[in-house]
Design a protein around this motif. Structure first.
Motif, PDB file in Angstrom:
ATOM      1  N   ALA A  15       0.834  -1.207   0.000  1.00 37.51           N
ATOM      2  CA  ALA A  15       0.000   0.000   0.000  1.00 37.51           C
ATOM      3  C   ALA A  15       0.865   1.252   0.000  1.00 37.51           C
ATOM      4  CB  ALA A  15      -0.937  -0.015   1.209  1.00 37.51           C
ATOM      5  N   GLN A  20      -0.574   5.094  -1.023  1.00 36.92           N
ATOM      6  CA  GLN A  20      -1.743   5.358  -0.184  1.00 36.92           C
ATOM      7  C   GLN A  20      -1.408   6.419   0.869  1.00 36.92           C
ATOM      8  OE1 GLN A  20      -4.623   4.451  -0.855  1.00 36.92           O
ATOM      9  NE2 GLN A  20      -4.793   2.336  -1.600  1.00 36.92           N
ATOM     10  N   SER A  63     -10.176  -1.156   4.225  1.00 40.39           N
ATOM     11  CA  SER A  63      -8.800  -1.397   4.631  1.00 40.39           C
ATOM     12  C   SER A  63      -8.624  -1.925   6.061  1.00 40.39           C
ATOM     13  CB  SER A  63      -7.994  -0.112   4.459  1.00 40.39           C
ATOM     14  OG  SER A  63      -8.629   0.947   5.122  1.00 40.39           O
ATOM     15  N   ASP A  80      -6.396  -4.137  -0.352  1.00 46.05           N
ATOM     16  CA  ASP A  80      -5.181  -3.701   0.328  1.00 46.05           C
ATOM     17  C   ASP A  80      -4.894  -4.490   1.593  1.00 46.05           C
ATOM     18  OD1 ASP A  80      -4.117  -1.256  -1.117  1.00 46.05           O
ATOM     19  OD2 ASP A  80      -6.245  -0.785  -0.953  1.00 46.05           O
TER      20      ASP A  80
END
Lengths: 413, 413
Positions: free
Chosen positions: A52, A57, A120, A146
């Motif tokens: 990620a 992210q 997530s 993710d």
């Protein structure tokens, strides 16, 4: 995916017949397995976080995704705590006897198979699975791509815990693919195998689920919550409630997004409330009357009234009495949680009766919109729909019921 | 159609706030208007019947469609009787106080807008409209095209009754077209304007609604009901219950379709039960053991176990004990209504706990599967789904709830 559904349905039957003791033993075994497998779970999580991070992210996203030993212990402890809650299945919900002597009882039963679609936060794997298990429901969990490795490692621990207690591992299944089509398949209900879908995540996920699901959904899309300071509100109480409702945590769905102040008390209450909010770091976007109370107020537009900021920003308006306040909430709100502050019992009674929201409060903060605060122990989400569950969705809301009738040979004339 | 939905939603808000007195006044005014407009309603019905006759509809169909003065009076009286039922809205469903002093109450509220799709029976127009009204819900009624004139005349009477009581005529709307596309539009939910759909009609209608609806549905597709005569069943009681469950009315959804006799009592119970059924004019389709009990038994095929005959025909099998009986019901039944006859309390308790049907009975006829028999006063249907309503859908099942919280200034830590 259809096979996943078939296996869930078969497991649901076994779970529905499982005793409280067996379900609790499975929950404790799951918690133990999570602790035992902590190194593997944390290693999987580290891979998820690395990927990620590489994908760019945000820090907030990575924080939701990341586990450490302390957070993982909290996950295990949460599963244990669900073992300590009362079993919602088998409760007698109503009993009545008919003139012909038939004794009718309404008894809580499991719902069946619950589909949970989340993003997530990997702890949802354990939380949602454990809640479904305690309520006698099989769970099909779809993790965000993710958190797929972390969720898979958690799911393996849960399968081990179920097996140790003699329950089918299929009682809690993780969708074994990151393929996005799996979400679409779940929304069709997997050929009747899923009874209800619970989305846990951001607005776009919830909106998609609500738009496309062919099975019932427990969800809220938005929490546009109001605090209405009525003419007869005590200013000190209004200050505490408004500050808490907006600023305690601005990102939760029960956070206030709009302040309504009655014109009858605006002369005394508006200015201190606005100054308090701005002093606490909150941007205030007000109508003309609110702008007049403080030069730091930003002019509100019609986009502010339905806005869910999830941030230290509040829309504020002066309203002409109780009816106007209720009309504002009904027009712009999201039927989630709304509060009135007043010393006037009659006004409070009308607000509670006439505002059509899942939760309405008198003289208390909207941030109490949470199953834990209701004493429900744990919740899988907050529902703003009117079917089956509304407000916090805890163990009781994850059950259905049937009628069990005891006779002595009655036949119908 | 979307405009119909918008008007229903607006009317629902007015209905939700209407007092019990106002709703009852409207129901009585509707009954009065139906009586006053009897000539027009019966004339419209005569046109519907003439058209259906010309189209070659069956005698049974025409009988369901036709009204006369006596039947119309029963329609008016049924609306009046709903005025006499307790108001399901505003009931306190639960009250609890939290350690912080918050007093939380769960209170029944209307569901919102109910869509009812029905076929030839015009009385559904008044029954369904009246039930929705009493529960504070707006109704959108879609009549079968064969009963369109009759339903329109009844809807006009209902609009007049609503207006006399000061309620919006849009509270009960009939879809003003015979166009079949209207059903499809309703099944989409009219852009969020319909909260739940209730199909009232034959299997093909219910199957279509269940397959295509994008909103929740209260329905049962089939009533494949069982009577299981356990090893410890009293023969005299078993005879009465089996005869009543199958033969009292063979067309109702609670009629028994399958008889299961325990092998442990087959030697004494099977032959007299089969002879009784055949003597009463019922065809018995049995497995090998049942065929051995009476030469008049027709051999059953696997198509008989899931069959809903709705006729004087029964499938019959000998089963090896309680577990086999429960397994048969779970495999072949429709989760509607199933009964056990036994003097053994432990066996009865297991049957009631383990058969996953909306209604399970011990020592009583399956024909009690009816809201009236439960004391619910009137029902809009029977639901076999697990969400929100299960079993008879009466006034209580047409409500939702919200949480009303009374505080003294509490804020969340």
């Amino acid at each position: 995916m259809l096979d996943l559904g078939r296996r869930a349905r078969a497991a649901a039957r076994a779970l529905a017949l499982a005793s409280t003791e067996t379900k609790n033993a499975a929950l404790l075994a799951i918690a133990a397995a999570i602790r035992e497998r902590a190194p593997a779970i944390l290693a999987a999580n580290a891979e998820d976080v690395a990927e990620a991070t590489a994908r760019g992210q945000t820090a907030a996203f990575l924080d939701r995704l990341a586990l450490d030993a302390r957070r993982l212990e909290a996950v295990a402890a949460a599963v244990e705590s669900i073992a300590g809650l009362p079993d919602p299945v088998g409760r007698s919900l109503a009993r009545f006897e008919r003139p012909n002597g038939l004794a009718i009882e309404r008894v809580a039963t499991p719902l069946g198979v619950v589909g949970v679609i989340f993003e997530s936060r990997p702890n949802v794997t354990a939380d949602a699975g454990a809640l479904c298990l305690k309520a006698g429901n099989a769970a099909i969990l779809r993790a965000g791509s993710d958190s797929f490795r972390t969720s898979s490692a958690l799911a393996a621990a849960m399968a081990e815990g179920l097996a140790r207690a003699g329950l089918p591992a299929d009682a809690i299944q993780l969708v074994p693919t990151r393929d996005r089509d799996a979400v679409g398949a779940m929304l069709t209900g997997l050929n009747g195998a899923i009874d209800v879908i619970v989305p846990r995540g951001g607005k776009s996920l919830v909106a998609r689920v609500q738009a496309d699901a062919r099975v019932p959904v427990f969800a809220h899309l938005e929490g546009v919550c109001h605090v209405y300071v009525h003419a007869d509100a005590d200013l000190a109480m209004a200050r505490e409630i408004v500050l808490n409702a907006k600023m305690r945590r601005t990102s939760v769905c029960g956070a206030a997004e709009t302040l309504l102040v009655d014109r009858a008390c605006a002369a005394t209450h508006l200015k201190p409330l606005v100054a308090m909010l701005i002093g606490a770091g909150c941007e205030v976007r007000g109508d003309a009357a609110v702008q007049g109370a403080d030069p730091r107020v930003v002019p509100a537009t019609t986009e502010d009234w339905p806005a869910e900021y999830g941030a230290p920003i509040i829309a504020a308006a002066v309203v002409d009495g109780l009816d106007a306040a209720i009309a504002h909430v009904e027009r712009w709100g999201s039927h989630h949680t709304d509060a009135i502050v007043t010393a006037n019992e009659a006004a409070a009674a009308r607000f509670l009766a006439e505002v059509d929201s899942a939760i309405v409060l008198h003289n208390a903060s909207t941030q109490f919109a949470d199953g834990g605060e209701f004493g429900f122990g744990a919740e899988i989400g907050i529902a703003t729909g009117r079917m089956h569950a509304r407000g916090p969705v805890g163990l009781e809301q994850l059950t259905s019921f049937n009628y069990r009738i005891r006779g002595t040979g009655q036949t119908r004339p």
